[in-house]
Design a protein around this motif. Structure first.
Motif, PDB file in Angstrom:
ATOM      1  N   LYS A  95      85.348  -8.931 -95.809  1.00 17.85           N
ATOM      2  CA  LYS A  95      86.310 -10.028 -95.927  1.00 17.85           C
ATOM      3  C   LYS A  95      87.468  -9.887 -94.944  1.00 17.85           C
ATOM      4  CE  LYS A  95      88.760 -12.818 -99.276  1.00 17.85           C
ATOM      5  NZ  LYS A  95      89.116 -13.064-100.651  1.00 17.85           N
ATOM      6  N   TYR A  96      87.891  -8.670 -94.707  1.00 18.45           N
ATOM      7  CA  TYR A  96      89.022  -8.376 -93.821  1.00 18.45           C
ATOM      8  C   TYR A  96      88.571  -7.345 -92.780  1.00 18.45           C
ATOM      9  CZ  TYR A  96      91.674 -10.481 -97.636  1.00 18.45           C
ATOM     10  OH  TYR A  96      92.148 -11.338 -98.595  1.00 18.45           O
ATOM     11  N   PRO A  97      87.912  -7.772 -91.727  1.00 20.53           N
ATOM     12  CA  PRO A  97      87.340  -6.830 -90.756  1.00 20.53           C
ATOM     13  C   PRO A  97      88.391  -5.932 -90.089  1.00 20.53           C
ATOM     14  CG  PRO A  97      86.650  -9.091 -90.299  1.00 20.53           C
ATOM     15  CD  PRO A  97      87.684  -9.172 -91.358  1.00 20.53           C
ATOM     16  N   PHE A  98      87.944  -4.756 -89.737  1.00 18.73           N
ATOM     17  CA  PHE A  98      88.704  -3.807 -88.930  1.00 18.73           C
ATOM     18  C   PHE A  98      87.724  -2.758 -88.452  1.00 18.73           C
ATOM     19  CE2 PHE A  98      88.966  -2.337 -93.284  1.00 18.73           C
ATOM     20  CZ  PHE A  98      88.773  -0.972 -93.223  1.00 18.73           C
ATOM     21  N   THR A  99      88.113  -1.989 -87.464  1.00 16.08           N
ATOM     22  CA  THR A  99      87.276  -0.924 -86.941  1.00 16.08           C
ATOM     23  C   THR A  99      87.818   0.412 -87.420  1.00 16.08           C
ATOM     24  OG1 THR A  99      86.784  -2.223 -84.970  1.00 16.08           O
ATOM     25  CG2 THR A  99      86.414   0.154 -84.818  1.00 16.08           C
ATOM     26  N   ILE A 100      86.933   1.262 -87.943  1.00 22.14           N
ATOM     27  CA  ILE A 100      87.304   2.634 -88.271  1.00 22.14           C
ATOM     28  C   ILE A 100      86.950   3.463 -87.045  1.00 22.14           C
ATOM     29  CG2 ILE A 100      86.911   4.631 -89.755  1.00 22.14           C
ATOM     30  CD1 ILE A 100      86.075   2.652 -91.983  1.00 22.14           C
ATOM     31  N   ASN A 101      87.975   3.949 -86.357  1.00 21.61           N
ATOM     32  CA  ASN A 101      87.772   4.738 -85.143  1.00 21.61           C
ATOM     33  C   ASN A 101      87.461   6.195 -85.459  1.00 21.61           C
ATOM     34  OD1 ASN A 101      90.146   2.633 -84.684  1.00 21.61           O
ATOM     35  ND2 ASN A 101      88.882   2.701 -82.852  1.00 21.61           N
ATOM     36  N   ALA A 102      88.043   6.700 -86.530  1.00 25.27           N
ATOM     37  CA  ALA A 102      87.821   8.082 -86.959  1.00 25.27           C
ATOM     38  C   ALA A 102      88.235   8.187 -88.419  1.00 25.27           C
ATOM     39  CB  ALA A 102      88.616   9.064 -86.110  1.00 25.27           C
ATOM     40  N   ILE A 103      87.563   9.091 -89.159  1.00 25.49           N
ATOM     41  CA  ILE A 103      87.903   9.272 -90.571  1.00 25.49           C
ATOM     42  C   ILE A 103      87.447  10.647 -91.040  1.00 25.49           C
ATOM     43  CG2 ILE A 103      85.745   8.229 -91.393  1.00 25.49           C
ATOM     44  CD1 ILE A 103      87.452   7.011 -93.735  1.00 25.49           C
ATOM     45  N   VAL A 104      88.181  11.203 -91.959  1.00 25.31           N
ATOM     46  CA  VAL A 104      87.751  12.388 -92.698  1.00 25.31           C
ATOM     47  C   VAL A 104      88.214  12.201 -94.139  1.00 25.31           C
ATOM     48  CG1 VAL A 104      89.819  13.819 -92.252  1.00 25.31           C
ATOM     49  CG2 VAL A 104      87.614  14.912 -92.726  1.00 25.31           C
ATOM     50  N   VAL A 105      87.324  12.544 -95.076  1.00 25.77           N
ATOM     51  CA  VAL A 105      87.660  12.475 -96.494  1.00 25.77           C
ATOM     52  C   VAL A 105      87.567  13.896 -97.046  1.00 25.77           C
ATOM     53  CG1 VAL A 105      87.093  11.495 -98.745  1.00 25.77           C
ATOM     54  CG2 VAL A 105      86.715  10.136 -96.660  1.00 25.77           C
ATOM     55  N   LEU A 106      88.684  14.394 -97.528  1.00 31.16           N
ATOM     56  CA  LEU A 106      88.765  15.710 -98.158  1.00 31.16           C
ATOM     57  C   LEU A 106      88.896  15.509 -99.660  1.00 31.16           C
ATOM     58  CD1 LEU A 106      91.156  17.249 -95.522  1.00 31.16           C
ATOM     59  CD2 LEU A 106      88.726  17.692 -95.765  1.00 31.16           C
ATOM     60  N   PRO A 107      88.765  16.564-100.463  1.00 29.61           N
ATOM     61  CA  PRO A 107      88.792  16.367-101.918  1.00 29.61           C
ATOM     62  C   PRO A 107      90.019  15.634-102.455  1.00 29.61           C
ATOM     63  CG  PRO A 107      87.937  18.534-101.420  1.00 29.61           C
ATOM     64  CD  PRO A 107      88.433  17.949-100.116  1.00 29.61           C
ATOM     65  N   ASP A 108      91.183  15.818-101.834  1.00 36.03           N
ATOM     66  CA  ASP A 108      92.404  15.238-102.399  1.00 36.03           C
ATOM     67  C   ASP A 108      93.151  14.288-101.461  1.00 36.03           C
ATOM     68  OD1 ASP A 108      93.337  17.079-100.584  1.00 36.03           O
ATOM     69  OD2 ASP A 108      94.691  18.083-101.974  1.00 36.03           O
ATOM     70  N   HIS A 109      92.615  14.020-100.288  1.00 40.26           N
ATOM     71  CA  HIS A 109      93.254  13.078 -99.369  1.00 40.26           C
ATOM     72  C   HIS A 109      92.277  12.658 -98.282  1.00 40.26           C
ATOM     73  CE1 HIS A 109      93.928  16.827 -97.105  1.00 40.26           C
ATOM     74  NE2 HIS A 109      94.192  16.087 -96.033  1.00 40.26           N
ATOM     75  N   LEU A 110      92.696  11.639 -97.546  1.00 47.29           N
ATOM     76  CA  LEU A 110      91.887  11.213 -96.406  1.00 47.29           C
ATOM     77  C   LEU A 110      92.801  10.818 -95.269  1.00 47.29           C
ATOM     78  CD1 LEU A 110      91.704   7.816 -96.014  1.00 47.29           C
ATOM     79  CD2 LEU A 110      90.581   8.070 -98.199  1.00 47.29           C
ATOM     80  N   HIS A 111      92.250  10.929 -94.069  1.00 51.12           N
ATOM     81  CA  HIS A 111      92.927  10.490 -92.855  1.00 51.12           C
ATOM     82  C   HIS A 111      91.981   9.564 -92.114  1.00 51.12           C
ATOM     83  CE1 HIS A 111      95.968  13.667 -93.151  1.00 51.12           C
ATOM     84  NE2 HIS A 111      95.005  14.564 -93.252  1.00 51.12           N
ATOM     85  N   CYS A 112      92.520   8.561 -91.478  1.00 49.82           N
ATOM     86  CA  CYS A 112      91.675   7.708 -90.652  1.00 49.82           C
ATOM     87  C   CYS A 112      92.500   6.977 -89.611  1.00 49.82           C
ATOM     88  CB  CYS A 112      90.864   6.741 -91.489  1.00 49.82           C
ATOM     89  SG  CYS A 112      91.801   5.671 -92.545  1.00 49.82           S
ATOM     90  N   ILE A 113      91.791   6.486 -88.619  1.00 53.38           N
ATOM     91  CA  ILE A 113      92.373   5.632 -87.588  1.00 53.38           C
ATOM     92  C   ILE A 113      91.624   4.320 -87.639  1.00 53.38           C
ATOM     93  CG2 ILE A 113      92.731   5.252 -85.126  1.00 53.38           C
ATOM     94  CD1 ILE A 113      92.875   8.299 -84.790  1.00 53.38           C
ATOM     95  N   TRP A 114      92.384   3.238 -87.709  1.00 54.76           N
ATOM     96  CA  TRP A 114      91.821   1.887 -87.697  1.00 54.76           C
ATOM     97  C   TRP A 114      92.365   1.129 -86.503  1.00 54.76           C
ATOM     98  CZ3 TRP A 114      93.159  -0.622 -93.088  1.00 54.76           C
ATOM     99  CH2 TRP A 114      92.504   0.074 -94.111  1.00 54.76           C
ATOM    100  N   THR A 115      91.536   0.218 -86.009  1.00 49.09           N
ATOM    101  CA  THR A 115      92.007  -0.798 -85.084  1.00 49.09           C
ATOM    102  C   THR A 115      91.830  -2.139 -85.778  1.00 49.09           C
ATOM    103  OG1 THR A 115      91.393   0.506 -83.155  1.00 49.09           O
ATOM    104  CG2 THR A 115      91.731  -1.858 -82.808  1.00 49.09           C
ATOM    105  N   LEU A 116      92.906  -2.880 -85.871  1.00 52.30           N
ATOM    106  CA  LEU A 116      92.867  -4.190 -86.519  1.00 52.30           C
ATOM    107  C   LEU A 116      92.446  -5.266 -85.518  1.00 52.30           C
ATOM    108  CD1 LEU A 116      96.117  -3.954 -88.651  1.00 52.30           C
ATOM    109  CD2 LEU A 116      93.761  -3.677 -89.420  1.00 52.30           C
ATOM    110  N   PRO A 117      91.883  -6.357 -86.013  1.00 55.60           N
ATOM    111  CA  PRO A 117      91.490  -7.443 -85.112  1.00 55.60           C
ATOM    112  C   PRO A 117      92.712  -8.044 -84.405  1.00 55.60           C
ATOM    113  CG  PRO A 117      90.554  -7.777 -87.300  1.00 55.60           C
ATOM    114  CD  PRO A 117      91.536  -6.645 -87.408  1.00 55.60           C
ATOM    115  N   GLU A 118      92.464  -8.571 -83.231  1.00 53.00           N
ATOM    116  CA  GLU A 118      93.528  -9.242 -82.490  1.00 53.00           C
ATOM    117  C   GLU A 118      94.102 -10.357 -83.360  1.00 53.00           C
ATOM    118  OE1 GLU A 118      93.777 -11.731 -78.389  1.00 53.00           O
ATOM    119  OE2 GLU A 118      92.508  -9.940 -78.385  1.00 53.00           O
TER     120      GLU A 118
END
Length: 179
Positions: free
Chosen positions: A45-68
């Motif tokens: 419904k709300y597109p975006f690109t996940i450039n990088a992600i890691v999911v750990l047991p208690d947190h996550l980090h990611c990089i997104w690029t949003l549409p123009e």
């Protein structure tokens, strides 16, 4: 001082999300799959690109690029967190406090998330390295490639990063992604 988020249309952002009281909610494949499904549903419904992600047991980090022309990462995160919260296994999740009960909230996620707008190519690559090295940093594994819930595997498959990248001992800037 009140915190103000930066919203730039079409920008690239680094995010950190943490579970309430750092409970290890993402410690099994079932919970990870529920999180994946929540991401997929929102991305339709709300597109975006996940450039990088890691999911750990208690947190996550990611990089997104949003549409123009789009800057609304907050709605996306709200929907991802809500989708996960409605469908996750709540067996090991503590009861919410009274304030959360009044607001009809569950005690799964910390209220806020941390975001950083990526400024340039160097900033982008430093944050990707930070994401992929995070399981080693936190002592979950000695080699980044051994952590299953990371986009590092796609980077290796695509030939962007060598398979032996992220062996314990590599220096990663500690100011990135303050946790």
């Amino acid at each position: 001082m009140q915190y103000h988020r930066v919203y730039i249309k079409g920008a690239c952002y680094f995010f950190t999300l943490v579970t309430e009281k750092r409970r290890p909610i993402f410690k099994d494949e079932k919970q990870i799959n529920i999180l994946r499904e929540s991401f997929k549903k929102v991305m339709k419904k709300y597109p975006f690109t996940i450039n990088a992600i890691v999911v750990l047991p208690d947190h996550l980090h990611c990089i997104w690029t949003l549409p123009e022309g789009d800057h609304d990462y907050s709605t996306r995160w709200r929907l991802i967190k809500t989708g996960f919260s409605k469908n996750c296994d709540k067996t090991n999740i503590n009861q919410p406090n009274q304030a959360r009960i009044r607001k009809k909230q569950q005690a799964i996620w910390q209220h806020r998330f941390w975001e950083h707008m990526i400024r340039n190519e160097q900033d982008y690559h430093e944050h990707i390295d930070y994401i992929h090295y995070n399981p080693v940093k936190h002592g979950y594994t000695n080699k980044a490639v051994d952590w299953p819930y990371s986009s590092l595997h796609q980077y290796i498959k695509d030939g962007i990063i060598p398979k032996n990248w992220g062996v314990s001992g590599i220096e990663i800037p500690n100011e990135i992604g303050k946790e």
